[in-house]
Design a protein around this motif. Structure first.
Motif, PDB file in Angstrom:
ATOM      1  N   PHE A  81       0.855  -1.183   0.000  1.00 58.69           N
ATOM      2  CA  PHE A  81       0.000   0.000   0.000  1.00 58.69           C
ATOM      3  C   PHE A  81       0.892   1.234   0.000  1.00 58.69           C
ATOM      4  N   ALA A  82       0.328   2.347  -0.436  1.00 59.20           N
ATOM      5  CA  ALA A  82       1.089   3.598  -0.496  1.00 59.20           C
ATOM      6  C   ALA A  82       0.187   4.747  -0.085  1.00 59.20           C
ATOM      7  N   ASP A  83       0.789   5.702   0.607  1.00 58.64           N
ATOM      8  CA  ASP A  83       0.065   6.925   0.938  1.00 58.64           C
ATOM      9  C   ASP A  83       0.841   8.120   0.422  1.00 58.64           C
ATOM     10  N   GLU A  84       0.093   9.149   0.033  1.00 60.44           N
ATOM     11  CA  GLU A  84       0.680  10.384  -0.479  1.00 60.44           C
ATOM     12  C   GLU A  84       0.164  11.551   0.348  1.00 60.44           C
ATOM     13  N   GLN A  85       1.053  12.455   0.660  1.00 65.48           N
ATOM     14  CA  GLN A  85       0.661  13.636   1.417  1.00 65.48           C
ATOM     15  C   GLN A  85      -0.078  14.605   0.506  1.00 65.48           C
ATOM     16  N   LEU A  86      -1.245  15.048   0.966  1.00 64.75           N
ATOM     17  CA  LEU A  86      -1.972  16.114   0.281  1.00 64.75           C
ATOM     18  C   LEU A  86      -1.710  17.457   0.939  1.00 64.75           C
ATOM     19  N   ARG A  87      -1.500  17.411   2.267  1.00 67.20           N
ATOM     20  CA  ARG A  87      -1.182  18.624   3.031  1.00 67.20           C
ATOM     21  C   ARG A  87      -0.330  18.186   4.208  1.00 67.20           C
ATOM     22  N   GLY A  88       0.728  18.936   4.488  1.00 66.58           N
ATOM     23  CA  GLY A  88       1.558  18.556   5.617  1.00 66.58           C
ATOM     24  C   GLY A  88       2.916  19.211   5.599  1.00 66.58           C
ATOM     25  N   PRO A  89       3.845  18.653   6.368  1.00 68.22           N
ATOM     26  CA  PRO A  89       5.132  19.302   6.582  1.00 68.22           C
ATOM     27  C   PRO A  89       6.140  19.153   5.442  1.00 68.22           C
ATOM     28  N   TYR A  90       5.867  18.299   4.459  1.00 67.90           N
ATOM     29  CA  TYR A  90       6.832  18.061   3.390  1.00 67.90           C
ATOM     30  C   TYR A  90       6.351  18.672   2.078  1.00 67.90           C
ATOM     31  N   ALA A  91       7.301  19.024   1.222  1.00 70.85           N
ATOM     32  CA  ALA A  91       6.937  19.496  -0.114  1.00 70.85           C
ATOM     33  C   ALA A  91       6.321  18.339  -0.893  1.00 70.85           C
ATOM     34  N   VAL A  92       6.896  17.135  -0.743  1.00 73.20           N
ATOM     35  CA  VAL A  92       6.407  15.921  -1.394  1.00 73.20           C
ATOM     36  C   VAL A  92       6.575  14.771  -0.414  1.00 73.20           C
ATOM     37  N   TRP A  93       5.567  13.929  -0.326  1.00 75.01           N
ATOM     38  CA  TRP A  93       5.652  12.744   0.517  1.00 75.01           C
ATOM     39  C   TRP A  93       4.894  11.620  -0.183  1.00 75.01           C
ATOM     40  N   HIS A  94       5.615  10.595  -0.541  1.00 76.61           N
ATOM     41  CA  HIS A  94       5.011   9.380  -1.099  1.00 76.61           C
ATOM     42  C   HIS A  94       5.658   8.228  -0.342  1.00 76.61           C
ATOM     43  N   HIS A  95       4.832   7.448   0.332  1.00 73.53           N
ATOM     44  CA  HIS A  95       5.326   6.426   1.253  1.00 73.53           C
ATOM     45  C   HIS A  95       4.744   5.080   0.838  1.00 73.53           C
ATOM     46  N   THR A  96       5.585   4.168   0.385  1.00 74.59           N
ATOM     47  CA  THR A  96       5.129   2.857  -0.071  1.00 74.59           C
ATOM     48  C   THR A  96       5.608   1.772   0.886  1.00 74.59           C
ATOM     49  N   HIS A  97       4.704   0.884   1.231  1.00 75.85           N
ATOM     50  CA  HIS A  97       5.009  -0.288   2.051  1.00 75.85           C
ATOM     51  C   HIS A  97       4.797  -1.510   1.166  1.00 75.85           C
ATOM     52  N   THR A  98       5.799  -2.365   1.065  1.00 75.33           N
ATOM     53  CA  THR A  98       5.636  -3.607   0.314  1.00 75.33           C
ATOM     54  C   THR A  98       5.914  -4.778   1.246  1.00 75.33           C
ATOM     55  N   PHE A  99       5.216  -5.865   1.013  1.00 75.50           N
ATOM     56  CA  PHE A  99       5.319  -7.048   1.861  1.00 75.50           C
ATOM     57  C   PHE A  99       5.575  -8.246   0.955  1.00 75.50           C
ATOM     58  N   ARG A 100       6.602  -8.991   1.284  1.00 79.87           N
ATOM     59  CA  ARG A 100       6.883 -10.195   0.499  1.00 79.87           C
ATOM     60  C   ARG A 100       7.566 -11.222   1.382  1.00 79.87           C
ATOM     61  N   THR A 101       7.449 -12.444   0.965  1.00 76.18           N
ATOM     62  CA  THR A 101       8.102 -13.529   1.667  1.00 76.18           C
ATOM     63  C   THR A 101       9.580 -13.488   1.348  1.00 76.18           C
ATOM     64  N   ALA A 102      10.405 -13.535   2.365  1.00 77.54           N
ATOM     65  CA  ALA A 102      11.856 -13.489   2.159  1.00 77.54           C
ATOM     66  C   ALA A 102      12.313 -14.790   1.512  1.00 77.54           C
ATOM     67  N   GLN A 103      13.227 -14.649   0.607  1.00 75.00           N
ATOM     68  CA  GLN A 103      13.813 -15.823  -0.039  1.00 75.00           C
ATOM     69  C   GLN A 103      14.945 -16.357   0.843  1.00 75.00           C
ATOM     70  N   PRO A 104      15.022 -17.669   0.990  1.00 73.57           N
ATOM     71  CA  PRO A 104      16.119 -18.223   1.790  1.00 73.57           C
ATOM     72  C   PRO A 104      17.480 -17.863   1.186  1.00 73.57           C
ATOM     73  N   ALA A 105      18.434 -17.653   2.046  1.00 70.22           N
ATOM     74  CA  ALA A 105      19.794 -17.331   1.572  1.00 70.22           C
ATOM     75  C   ALA A 105      20.391 -18.530   0.865  1.00 70.22           C
ATOM     76  N   LYS A 106      21.144 -18.250  -0.170  1.00 76.43           N
ATOM     77  CA  LYS A 106      21.829 -19.320  -0.906  1.00 76.43           C
ATOM     78  C   LYS A 106      23.252 -19.425  -0.359  1.00 76.43           C
ATOM     79  N   ILE A 107      23.582 -20.598   0.091  1.00 77.17           N
ATOM     80  CA  ILE A 107      24.922 -20.826   0.651  1.00 77.17           C
ATOM     81  C   ILE A 107      25.635 -21.839  -0.233  1.00 77.17           C
ATOM     82  N   HIS A 108      26.803 -21.484  -0.653  1.00 78.10           N
ATOM     83  CA  HIS A 108      27.603 -22.377  -1.491  1.00 78.10           C
ATOM     84  C   HIS A 108      28.808 -22.853  -0.680  1.00 78.10           C
ATOM     85  N   LEU A 109      28.872 -24.124  -0.455  1.00 76.79           N
ATOM     86  CA  LEU A 109      30.006 -24.694   0.268  1.00 76.79           C
ATOM     87  C   LEU A 109      30.927 -25.376  -0.732  1.00 76.79           C
ATOM     88  N   THR A 110      32.218 -25.152  -0.592  1.00 77.13           N
ATOM     89  CA  THR A 110      33.171 -25.793  -1.506  1.00 77.13           C
ATOM     90  C   THR A 110      34.091 -26.710  -0.734  1.00 77.13           C
TER      91      THR A 110
END
Length: 110
Positions: A81-110
């Motif tokens: 979701f994202a919100d944008e400031q219409l009135r407030g303390p900033y000249a421009v404010w666009h705030h995006t929140h994204t949610f995703r499942t983290a990918q497992p780290a890839k480990i390479h053993l030699t």
């Protein structure tokens, strides 16, 4: 006009479906905003979160009250979701929140 971009990532050990409802509840903003800002939501609650929803807030900086209005510009439950400031303390404010499942780290053993 000069603009800034701040990007941050936070990993929590839960799925987007478990985490999204907390962040999607505008009333929770008071819980995660520093107390010294005296943050308050002025819009009557409960709020229906959707594209176009307007939310009015009040914060205080050095005892000076500042009113702030945002509009929900993007609403994709469990994804983003994202919100944008219409009135407030900033000249421009666009705030995006994204949610995703983290990918497992890839480990390479030699």
């Amino acid at each position: 006009m000069r603009t800034w971009r701040l990007q941050s990532t936070l990993w929590v050990p839960h799925t987007p479906q478990q985490v999204f409802p907390f962040f999607a509840d505008a009333q929770k903003l008071e819980l995660i905003t520093p107390p010294w800002l005296s943050f308050r939501i002025l819009t009557p609650t409960p709020l229906e979160m959707r594209v176009g929803a307007l939310i009015d807030y009040r914060i205080s900086l050095r005892r000076m009250p500042i009113r702030w209005r945002t509009r929900i510009a993007r609403w994709e439950p469990d994804r983003a979701f994202a919100d944008e400031q219409l009135r407030g303390p900033y000249a421009v404010w666009h705030h995006t929140h994204t949610f995703r499942t983290a990918q497992p780290a890839k480990i390479h053993l030699t």
